[in-house]
Scaffold this motif. Structure first.
Motif, PDB file in Angstrom:
ATOM      1  N   UNK A 117      41.666  44.483  62.111  1.00  0.00           N
ATOM      2  CA  UNK A 117      42.634  43.728  61.300  1.00  0.00           C
ATOM      3  C   UNK A 117      42.012  42.525  60.585  1.00  0.00           C
ATOM      4  N   UNK A 118      40.971  41.967  61.166  1.00  0.00           N
ATOM      5  CA  UNK A 118      40.309  40.833  60.518  1.00  0.00           C
ATOM      6  C   UNK A 118      39.729  41.245  59.163  1.00  0.00           C
ATOM      7  N   UNK A 119      39.193  42.448  59.105  1.00  0.00           N
ATOM      8  CA  UNK A 119      38.612  42.889  57.836  1.00  0.00           C
ATOM      9  C   UNK A 119      39.682  43.306  56.835  1.00  0.00           C
ATOM     10  N   UNK A 120      40.880  43.609  57.318  1.00  0.00           N
ATOM     11  CA  UNK A 120      41.998  43.802  56.384  1.00  0.00           C
ATOM     12  C   UNK A 120      42.290  42.468  55.690  1.00  0.00           C
ATOM     13  N   UNK A 121      42.333  41.398  56.466  1.00  0.00           N
ATOM     14  CA  UNK A 121      42.512  40.062  55.872  1.00  0.00           C
ATOM     15  C   UNK A 121      41.376  39.744  54.906  1.00  0.00           C
ATOM     16  N   UNK A 122      40.162  40.119  55.281  1.00  0.00           N
ATOM     17  CA  UNK A 122      39.015  39.903  54.403  1.00  0.00           C
ATOM     18  C   UNK A 122      39.246  40.609  53.064  1.00  0.00           C
ATOM     19  N   UNK A 123      39.711  41.853  53.119  1.00  0.00           N
ATOM     20  CA  UNK A 123      39.995  42.602  51.897  1.00  0.00           C
ATOM     21  C   UNK A 123      41.122  41.991  51.081  1.00  0.00           C
ATOM     22  N   UNK A 124      42.150  41.513  51.755  1.00  0.00           N
ATOM     23  CA  UNK A 124      43.279  40.890  51.052  1.00  0.00           C
ATOM     24  C   UNK A 124      42.820  39.643  50.305  1.00  0.00           C
ATOM     25  N   UNK A 125      41.982  38.831  50.948  1.00  0.00           N
ATOM     26  CA  UNK A 125      41.511  37.637  50.237  1.00  0.00           C
ATOM     27  C   UNK A 125      40.648  38.004  49.050  1.00  0.00           C
ATOM     28  N   UNK A 126      39.887  39.096  49.145  1.00  0.00           N
ATOM     29  CA  UNK A 126      39.107  39.527  47.978  1.00  0.00           C
ATOM     30  C   UNK A 126      40.015  39.934  46.820  1.00  0.00           C
ATOM     31  N   UNK A 127      41.083  40.664  47.126  1.00  0.00           N
ATOM     32  CA  UNK A 127      42.023  41.093  46.085  1.00  0.00           C
ATOM     33  C   UNK A 127      42.692  39.880  45.437  1.00  0.00           C
ATOM     34  N   UNK A 128      43.159  38.951  46.251  1.00  0.00           N
ATOM     35  CA  UNK A 128      43.795  37.753  45.704  1.00  0.00           C
ATOM     36  C   UNK A 128      42.808  36.929  44.881  1.00  0.00           C
ATOM     37  N   UNK A 129      41.579  36.833  45.358  1.00  0.00           N
ATOM     38  CA  UNK A 129      40.539  36.116  44.627  1.00  0.00           C
ATOM     39  C   UNK A 129      40.293  36.790  43.275  1.00  0.00           C
ATOM     40  N   UNK A 130      40.190  38.113  43.293  1.00  0.00           N
ATOM     41  CA  UNK A 130      39.925  38.860  42.059  1.00  0.00           C
ATOM     42  C   UNK A 130      41.069  38.722  41.064  1.00  0.00           C
ATOM     43  N   UNK A 131      42.285  38.559  41.548  1.00  0.00           N
ATOM     44  CA  UNK A 131      43.451  38.481  40.660  1.00  0.00           C
ATOM     45  C   UNK A 131      43.573  37.134  39.955  1.00  0.00           C
ATOM     46  N   UNK A 132      43.049  36.079  40.544  1.00  0.00           N
ATOM     47  CA  UNK A 132      43.307  34.743  40.007  1.00  0.00           C
ATOM     48  C   UNK A 132      42.755  34.553  38.597  1.00  0.00           C
ATOM     49  N   UNK A 133      41.516  34.873  38.360  1.00  0.00           N
ATOM     50  CA  UNK A 133      40.910  34.611  37.053  1.00  0.00           C
ATOM     51  C   UNK A 133      41.594  35.383  35.932  1.00  0.00           C
ATOM     52  N   UNK A 134      41.880  36.679  36.100  1.00  0.00           N
ATOM     53  CA  UNK A 134      42.627  37.361  35.027  1.00  0.00           C
ATOM     54  C   UNK A 134      44.006  36.739  34.785  1.00  0.00           C
ATOM     55  N   UNK A 135      44.669  36.316  35.852  1.00  0.00           N
ATOM     56  CA  UNK A 135      45.980  35.685  35.679  1.00  0.00           C
ATOM     57  C   UNK A 135      45.858  34.365  34.926  1.00  0.00           C
ATOM     58  N   UNK A 136      44.921  33.542  35.334  1.00  0.00           N
ATOM     59  CA  UNK A 136      44.798  32.203  34.767  1.00  0.00           C
ATOM     60  C   UNK A 136      44.199  32.232  33.360  1.00  0.00           C
ATOM     61  N   UNK A 137      43.047  32.871  33.204  1.00  0.00           N
ATOM     62  CA  UNK A 137      42.352  32.819  31.921  1.00  0.00           C
ATOM     63  C   UNK A 137      42.740  33.942  30.964  1.00  0.00           C
ATOM     64  N   UNK A 138      42.690  35.183  31.416  1.00  0.00           N
ATOM     65  CA  UNK A 138      42.969  36.297  30.499  1.00  0.00           C
ATOM     66  C   UNK A 138      44.435  36.324  30.079  1.00  0.00           C
ATOM     67  N   UNK A 139      45.349  36.107  31.035  1.00  0.00           N
ATOM     68  CA  UNK A 139      46.782  36.184  30.729  1.00  0.00           C
ATOM     69  C   UNK A 139      47.392  34.816  30.412  1.00  0.00           C
ATOM     70  N   UNK A 140      46.696  33.747  30.762  1.00  0.00           N
ATOM     71  CA  UNK A 140      47.252  32.415  30.533  1.00  0.00           C
ATOM     72  C   UNK A 140      48.508  32.148  31.343  1.00  0.00           C
ATOM     73  N   UNK A 141      48.634  32.820  32.468  1.00  0.00           N
ATOM     74  CA  UNK A 141      49.823  32.697  33.333  1.00  0.00           C
ATOM     75  C   UNK A 141      49.510  31.704  34.454  1.00  0.00           C
TER      76      UNK A 141
END
Length: 157
Positions: free
Chosen positions: A79-103
């Protein structure tokens, strides 16, 4: 997978490096004009210069990959590595949301979720592998700072 770690730890390291590098690539591809976009934003007086983000994230990504690999090498999947994967997904989502989409507001929701997951991940890792947990503390500190910066940008823009 734990048995593979014992036989081929460098293969495991490569998997973690590739996973974290994919997050970095997603971020860089979705933020090709990030430096100029960032300079155009109204930011608080304590906002760092745009050139600082690249070196900081590079160091953090190395520590994130090393942390995940060290934990996996000792404990295998769980389960710890599931959390590790979730943080990677959330990390990957931030830049497209902030810069690419301006959201900026949606990016703030994402980074708050990321902050919560990093805290949970550090707690989970600390129960079984103190060094793996400690390697994530600078990441937590930077994401905490970035959360405050994101919130400030939302309010100023």
């Amino acid at each position: 997978m734990a048995h593979l770690a014992l036989r081929r730890p460098l293969v495991g390291l490569a998997v973690f490096v590739v996973a974290v590098a994919a997050v970095a690539v997603i971020g860089s591809l979705s933020a090709l004009s990030a430096s100029s976009d960032y300079e155009q934003l109204r930011t608080p007086s304590w906002a760092p210069p745009s050139w600082l983000f690249g070196p900081v994230w590079t160091a953090l990504y190395v520590m994130i990959a090393l942390s995940g690999w060290l934990f996996w090498k000792r404990h295998g999947t769980g389960p710890e590595l599931v959390l590790f994967g979730v943080q990677l997904v959330l990390n990957a989502a931030w830049t497209p949301l902030f810069f690419a989409a301006g959201r900026y507001g949606l990016a703030l929701v994402d980074i708050i979720a990321l902050l919560v997951v990093i805290i949970a991940l550090i707690v989970a890792f600390a129960r079984k592998h103190r060094v793996a947990a400690l390697l994530l503390v600078p990441y937590l500190a930077w994401v905490g700072f970035a959360t405050a910066l994101n919130a400030s940008i939302v309010s100023l823009n």
